[in-house]
Design a protein around this motif. Structure first.
Motif, mmCIF file in Angstrom:
data_model
loop_
_atom_site.group_PDB
_atom_site.id
_atom_site.type_symbol
_atom_site.label_atom_id
_atom_site.label_comp_id
_atom_site.label_asym_id
_atom_site.label_seq_id
_atom_site.Cartn_x
_atom_site.Cartn_y
_atom_site.Cartn_z
ATOM 1 N N ALA A 1 10.054 -2.976 -8.291
ATOM 2 C CA ALA A 1 11.059 -3.536 -9.198
ATOM 3 C C ALA A 1 12.428 -2.906 -8.944
ATOM 4 C CB ALA A 1 10.625 -3.315 -10.645
ATOM 5 N N GLN A 2 12.443 -1.615 -8.672
ATOM 6 C CA GLN A 2 13.721 -0.952 -8.389
ATOM 7 C C GLN A 2 14.293 -1.408 -7.047
ATOM 8 O OE1 GLN A 2 13.676 3.470 -9.444
ATOM 9 N NE2 GLN A 2 11.490 2.986 -9.559
ATOM 10 N N ILE A 3 13.435 -1.538 -6.043
ATOM 11 C CA ILE A 3 13.896 -1.939 -4.712
ATOM 12 C C ILE A 3 14.450 -3.359 -4.731
ATOM 13 C CG2 ILE A 3 13.116 -2.452 -2.366
ATOM 14 C CD1 ILE A 3 11.070 -0.151 -2.714
ATOM 15 N N LEU A 4 13.810 -4.232 -5.513
ATOM 16 C CA LEU A 4 14.167 -5.648 -5.513
ATOM 17 C C LEU A 4 15.078 -6.042 -6.675
ATOM 18 C CD1 LEU A 4 10.672 -7.147 -4.598
ATOM 19 C CD2 LEU A 4 12.712 -7.122 -3.158
ATOM 20 N N ARG A 5 15.750 -5.080 -7.282
ATOM 21 C CA ARG A 5 16.518 -5.404 -8.478
ATOM 22 C C ARG A 5 17.699 -6.354 -8.195
ATOM 23 N NH1 ARG A 5 17.526 0.281 -7.953
ATOM 24 N NH2 ARG A 5 19.693 0.801 -7.366
ATOM 25 N N ASP A 6 18.105 -6.500 -6.933
ATOM 26 C CA ASP A 6 19.151 -7.458 -6.580
ATOM 27 C C ASP A 6 18.589 -8.733 -5.964
ATOM 28 O OD1 ASP A 6 21.438 -6.011 -7.408
ATOM 29 O OD2 ASP A 6 21.173 -4.684 -5.688
ATOM 30 N N GLY A 7 17.256 -8.844 -5.943
ATOM 31 C CA GLY A 7 16.630 -10.042 -5.408
ATOM 32 C C GLY A 7 16.358 -9.955 -3.923
ATOM 33 N N LYS A 8 15.376 -10.747 -3.466
ATOM 34 C CA LYS A 8 14.972 -10.715 -2.060
ATOM 35 C C LYS A 8 16.041 -11.259 -1.125
ATOM 36 C CE LYS A 8 9.935 -10.979 -2.642
ATOM 37 N NZ LYS A 8 8.707 -11.722 -2.260
ATOM 38 N N SER B 1 11.696 7.391 -9.309
ATOM 39 C CA SER B 1 12.547 6.588 -10.179
ATOM 40 C C SER B 1 13.945 7.201 -10.199
ATOM 41 C CB SER B 1 11.965 6.505 -11.595
ATOM 42 O OG SER B 1 11.820 7.793 -12.155
ATOM 43 N N ARG B 2 14.877 6.469 -10.797
ATOM 44 C CA ARG B 2 16.290 6.878 -10.824
ATOM 45 C C ARG B 2 16.803 7.147 -9.411
ATOM 46 N NH1 ARG B 2 16.550 11.626 -15.150
ATOM 47 N NH2 ARG B 2 18.520 11.923 -14.052
ATOM 48 N N VAL B 3 16.418 6.294 -8.489
ATOM 49 C CA VAL B 3 16.876 6.407 -7.105
ATOM 50 C C VAL B 3 18.147 5.584 -6.950
ATOM 51 C CG1 VAL B 3 16.306 6.017 -4.681
ATOM 52 C CG2 VAL B 3 14.519 6.731 -6.286
ATOM 53 N N ASP C 1 0.819 -1.213 0.000
ATOM 54 C CA ASP C 1 0.000 0.000 0.000
ATOM 55 C C ASP C 1 0.853 1.263 0.000
ATOM 56 O OD1 ASP C 1 1.007 -0.469 2.517
ATOM 57 O OD2 ASP C 1 -0.772 0.242 3.572
ATOM 58 N N ILE C 2 2.164 1.118 -0.143
ATOM 59 C CA ILE C 2 3.073 2.269 -0.110
ATOM 60 C C ILE C 2 3.797 2.446 -1.442
ATOM 61 C CG2 ILE C 2 5.161 3.211 0.980
ATOM 62 C CD1 ILE C 2 4.308 1.819 3.557
ATOM 63 N N PHE C 3 4.297 1.351 -2.023
ATOM 64 C CA PHE C 3 5.118 1.434 -3.222
ATOM 65 C C PHE C 3 4.376 0.919 -4.449
ATOM 66 C CE2 PHE C 3 8.333 0.668 0.235
ATOM 67 C CZ PHE C 3 8.817 1.977 0.255
ATOM 68 N N THR C 4 4.673 1.529 -5.592
ATOM 69 C CA THR C 4 4.105 1.077 -6.854
ATOM 70 C C THR C 4 4.879 -0.141 -7.352
ATOM 71 O OG1 THR C 4 5.559 2.439 -8.236
ATOM 72 C CG2 THR C 4 3.538 3.476 -7.396
ATOM 73 N N GLU C 5 4.345 -0.779 -8.390
ATOM 74 C CA GLU C 5 5.031 -1.950 -8.949
ATOM 75 C C GLU C 5 6.392 -1.550 -9.502
ATOM 76 O OE1 GLU C 5 4.186 -5.111 -8.670
ATOM 77 O OE2 GLU C 5 2.532 -4.366 -7.425
ATOM 78 N N SER C 6 6.465 -0.369 -10.109
ATOM 79 C CA SER C 6 7.747 0.102 -10.636
ATOM 80 C C SER C 6 8.751 0.314 -9.506
ATOM 81 C CB SER C 6 7.549 1.413 -11.405
ATOM 82 O OG SER C 6 8.791 1.970 -11.799
ATOM 83 N N GLU C 7 8.301 0.869 -8.404
ATOM 84 C CA GLU C 7 9.192 1.080 -7.262
ATOM 85 C C GLU C 7 9.638 -0.252 -6.666
ATOM 86 O OE1 GLU C 7 7.725 5.430 -5.560
ATOM 87 O OE2 GLU C 7 6.559 3.620 -5.069
#
Length: 329
Positions: A201-208, A246-248, A193-199
């Motif tokens: 994807a950026q947060i998890l770009r190195d995997g869980k 984005s671009r964080v 309920d806080i982050f979008t799907e795009s966000e």
């Protein structure tokens, strides 16, 4: 461990404020120098010290209160009680409602930073540097031609300032290492309920599995969202998924301590704001949000660490005339 608030000699902080306001100037100087052997002239300090940021468009001051107030020592307890006398009775009363010293210390540091900024930028005596609040609880000074915002975490307290009419600033300090949740079992699912799907994807770009990296990245996005909502004065009551970053870039105190590459869309429209992320010491992340409108400098926001002694000296030697009456509740 944080300790319950304690007061010395059965004397209330209101009594201390009244006593300090009518005391001799030598007694006030003793308060300012109680924990320091130096007797720096405050007017010279304001001009020459690294904290002389008052002519900048944007700046951040921060203070670490862990050793001076939060430690389990008699000296820390006495310093905390003395520092309470630098705020008016109504603010002292609000501090009494905190059960733990850590919470009260962070709130007191926030108030002292606000009084410091107001007294300097509004050019008013310390005891006239009133802090008002909007209906949403956002602090401000009624006659100020500047905006400020405060944040604290893990014993570190910061204030961000934007010197311009009708231009706002928001900041947020977070400590990823201070998280209490279990990060190993589906923790990322708590933030839908806080982050979008795009966000996501950026947060998890190195995997869980890269928990520490991902956790730090998640808190960076969180700090940016909170800084923006605080700047526009809506807090966290809005749907945070309408605010998308984005671009964080990752920040790290040794490799990349600072970044200003971030962009933001609100309701799918790009907004013209400046977002900055800074690694503050080894563990903290500080995010800043302010509109680009009216900004003339292309440089970064200056961040200065100050000491409690500096604030105390300004209050009691320079901006707290002994002849002025104290605040009245």
């Amino acid at each position: 461990m944080s300790l319950p608030i304690a007061y010395t000699n059965d004397q209330t902080v209101d009594d201390l404020w009244l006593e300090r306001s009518s005391a001799s100037s030598s007694a006030m100087v003793d308060l300012a120098t109680a924990s320091s052997d130096s007797e720096t002239n405050v007017e010279s300090t304001l001009e020459n010290t690294e904290t002389a940021v008052w002519d900048l468009e944007t700046f951040i001051l921060w203070i670490d209160v862990r050793k001076c107030w939060i430690e389990d020592t008699v000296e820390a307890e006495e310093r905390f009680a003395e520092s309470l006398t630098l705020v008016p009775p109504e603010e002292q009363n609000s501090l009494r409602r905190f059960h733990f010293r850590r919470d009260a210390a962070q709130h007191l540091a926030s108030l002292l930073l606000q009084h410091l900024v107001i007294s300097q930028l509004a050019d008013v005596p310390w005891v006239e540097s009133r802090v008002s609040r909007t209906f949403m609880g956002r602090p401000f000074h009624e006659q100020a031609r500047f905006d400020y915002n405060v944040s604290h975490h893990s014993g570190r307290v910061a204030i961000g300032v934007r010197v311009a009419d009708s231009r706002h600033i928001g900041i947020d300090v977070v400590d990823p290492e201070d998280a209490t949740r279990n990060w190993k079992h589906g923790w990322i699912d708590d933030f839908h309920d806080i982050f979008t799907e795009s966000e996501y994807a950026q947060i998890l770009r190195d995997g869980k599995k890269e928990i520490e990296i991902t956790k730090r990245r998640l808190f960076t996005f969180w700090a940016l969202k909170e800084a923006y909502t605080k700047a526009v004065g809506i807090g966290l009551v809005t749907d945070l998924r309408t605010i998308e970053f984005s671009r964080v870039e990752d920040v790290d105190i040794t490799e990349r301590p600072y970044t200003r590459s971030t962009i933001c869309k609100v309701n799918n429209e790009l907004i013209d704001w400046r977002f900055e992320v800074v690694a503050l010491e080894d563990d903290l992340i500080l995010a800043t949000a302010t509109t680009n409108e009216g900004l003339f400098s292309g440089g970064t926001t200056q961040i200065k660490k100050i000491e409690l002694d500096y604030i105390t000296k300004v209050a009691v030697q320079y901006h707290l005339p002994i002849t002025l009456a104290p605040h009245v509740v």
